[in-house]
Design an enzyme around this catalytic site. Structure first.
Site, mmCIF file in Angstrom:
data_model
loop_
_atom_site.group_PDB
_atom_site.id
_atom_site.type_symbol
_atom_site.label_atom_id
_atom_site.label_comp_id
_atom_site.label_asym_id
_atom_site.label_seq_id
_atom_site.Cartn_x
_atom_site.Cartn_y
_atom_site.Cartn_z
ATOM 1 N N HIS A 1 0.865 -1.184 0.000
ATOM 2 C CA HIS A 1 0.000 0.000 0.000
ATOM 3 C C HIS A 1 0.899 1.231 0.000
ATOM 4 O O HIS A 1 1.106 1.864 1.037
ATOM 5 C CB HIS A 1 -0.957 -0.052 1.186
ATOM 6 N N GLY A 18 -7.643 3.109 7.215
ATOM 7 C CA GLY A 18 -8.862 3.905 7.205
ATOM 8 C C GLY A 18 -10.071 3.150 7.727
ATOM 9 O O GLY A 18 -11.189 3.678 7.693
ATOM 10 N N TYR A 71 -10.443 -2.685 -3.556
ATOM 11 C CA TYR A 71 -11.280 -3.751 -2.983
ATOM 12 C C TYR A 71 -12.603 -3.953 -3.724
ATOM 13 O O TYR A 71 -13.131 -5.043 -3.768
ATOM 14 C CB TYR A 71 -11.651 -3.365 -1.545
ATOM 15 N N HIS A 128 -7.826 -10.219 -2.849
ATOM 16 C CA HIS A 128 -7.708 -10.187 -1.384
ATOM 17 C C HIS A 128 -8.663 -11.214 -0.806
ATOM 18 O O HIS A 128 -9.865 -11.163 -1.070
ATOM 19 C CB HIS A 128 -8.060 -8.779 -0.881
ATOM 20 N N ASP A 132 2.359 -6.607 2.462
ATOM 21 C CA ASP A 132 1.208 -5.766 2.823
ATOM 22 C C ASP A 132 1.689 -4.474 3.494
ATOM 23 O O ASP A 132 0.961 -3.870 4.280
ATOM 24 C CB ASP A 132 0.237 -6.514 3.752
HETATM 25 ZN ZN LIG Z 1 -5.637 -7.209 1.452
#
Ligand SMILES: [Zn+2]
Length: 391
Positions: free
Chosen positions: A67, A73, A134, A199, A287
């Site tokens: 990321h 968040g 996502y 994911h 990650d």
């Molecule tokens: Zn993930």
């Protein structure tokens, strides 16, 4: 030009002591022992020499799930994680990253992700990204994710699209098939990886959607690339079966508590390699910059941690301490992600490949890190920093 002497090369294959000539960001020449390239003396006199005194030299680590903008968040705006600066990667031996958006693909978007990817490139890191995030429908720059993939060079595939997770958009089989097809076709048109990076949450549906997608379409298994598959032990077993069917699976190097229903990335990789599944179909990612939240039954965050880029090297160190030979452990961090992501010139040490190199110290830490021929870390210290990193 840089001449590296006395490097104990793991390419990942062990090659013993080698001499390497680096120039123009690439490995121009490599030869065994103290042999030197056959060049005029006046030219050779201009080389800078780095004597590694027998240190192990490995390909730079490729972190396929980062990321870069900062993720998180999940517990309000103040839990948005800040962007990850250059030296978090370089000091941890990571020379290539693939950035992506996670739960927060609302306040963050593809423009921010691409701009951050370009910024890391300007700072000297190899940086790529995934289209989307996502949630379905995906946010795009051109209005079509397939066009984004075809025309925006850093984008390698689609991800991380969430399934089997309360934070997902609860995508249907048809939606997943459409995204996988877009990724695949864009891959055909461009020579890019064209993968759908999925994911996986800890929901009981596990990888059912992927199995149904494979059974119900003509798409090759390599397009489906599930990550976080070591987060539950049953999910890991499902993932190993998918790897046997042709998918590449990704283990996340998150912290695992004693007694937790999960495998650390090191345990997962050991188990994977022992299972007899294809050794080239597993990768490990960090990650980094993502937050690692725990939720209660109402879906509220009870605890939060941030993924660290150093988790890859820590995992490698753990594997070596457990007796796994370096050449067995390395592919999951180097040549395997390069193969999956179709990053030509990456993930191996050989003449003609990019000079992304890490010399390990005796404890398995990053002593020297070279990215595209430029030294970023020497004697374990950063000699180059990101634009806004203080000296
Ligand atoms: Zn993930």
């Amino acid at each position: 030009m840089l001449l590296i002497r006395n490097a104990d090369v793991f390419a990942p294959r062990p090659l013993g002591l080698q001499t390497l000539l680096i120039g123009g960001g690439q490995i121009l020449w490599m030869g065994p022992g103290s042999q030197s390239p056959d060049l005029p003396a006046a030219f050779a006199a201009t080389f800078t020499t780095l004597d590694l005194a027998g240190k192990r030299l490995i390909p730079g680590l490729i972190d396929g799930h980062v990321h870069v903008t900062g993720g998180g968040g999940e517990a309000g705006f103040k839990t948005r994680v800040p962007p990850v600066p250059l030296t978090r990667f370089s000091l941890a031996g990571v020379t290539t990253v693939v950035g992506l958006l996670g739960t927060d693909d609302v306040a963050r978007g593809p423009r921010d992700l691409l701009a951050t990817t370009y910024a890391l490139r300007e700072d000297g890191l190899n940086a790529y990204a995934y289209a989307g995030g996502y949630h379905v429908p995906l946010r795009t720059l051109t209005g079509s994710v397939r066009d984004d993939l075809v025309f925006l060079e850093p984008l390698l595939g689609i991800g991380e699209v969430a399934i089997s997770d309360h934070r997902s958009s609860q995508p249907t089989l048809d939606e997943i098939l459409r995204l996988a097809a877009d990724a695949h076709v864009a891959g055909l048109l461009t020579g890019k990886a064209g993968v759908l990076h999925l994911h996986l949450g800890d929901g009981p549906r596990g990888l059912d959607l992927v199995r149904r997608a494979l059974a119900g379409s003509e798409l090759p298994p390599r397009v489906f690339n599930p990550t976080h598959v070591n987060r539950c032990k049953a999910l890991f077993d499902e993932a190993v079966d998918l790897a046997r069917a042709g998918c590449t699976i990704d283990l996340t190097a998150f912290p695992v508590a004693e007694g937790e229903d999960a495998y650390s990335a090191a345990d997962g990789l050991r188990r994977y390699l022992a299972s007899g599944a294809p050794p080239e179909r597993v990768t490990v990612s960090s990650d980094a910059g993502g937050c690692l939240p725990c939720f209660d039954a109402d879906g509220r965050v009870t605890h939060m941690d941030v993924g660290a880029a150093g988790a890859l090297l820590d995992t490698l160190r753990n594997l070596l301490a457990g007796g796994l030979p370096l050449e067995r452990a390395l592919p999951a961090f180097t040549s395997n992600p390069a193969g999956l992501l179709r990053l030509a010139g990456k993930g191996q040490i050989a003449a003609g490949f990019d000079a992304d190199l890490v010399a390990l110290d005796a404890t398995g830490g990053a002593d020297t890190v070279i990215i595209r021929g430029i030294a970023h870390v020497q004697s374990g210290l950063a000699v180059r920093r990101g634009t806004f990193e203080t000296v």
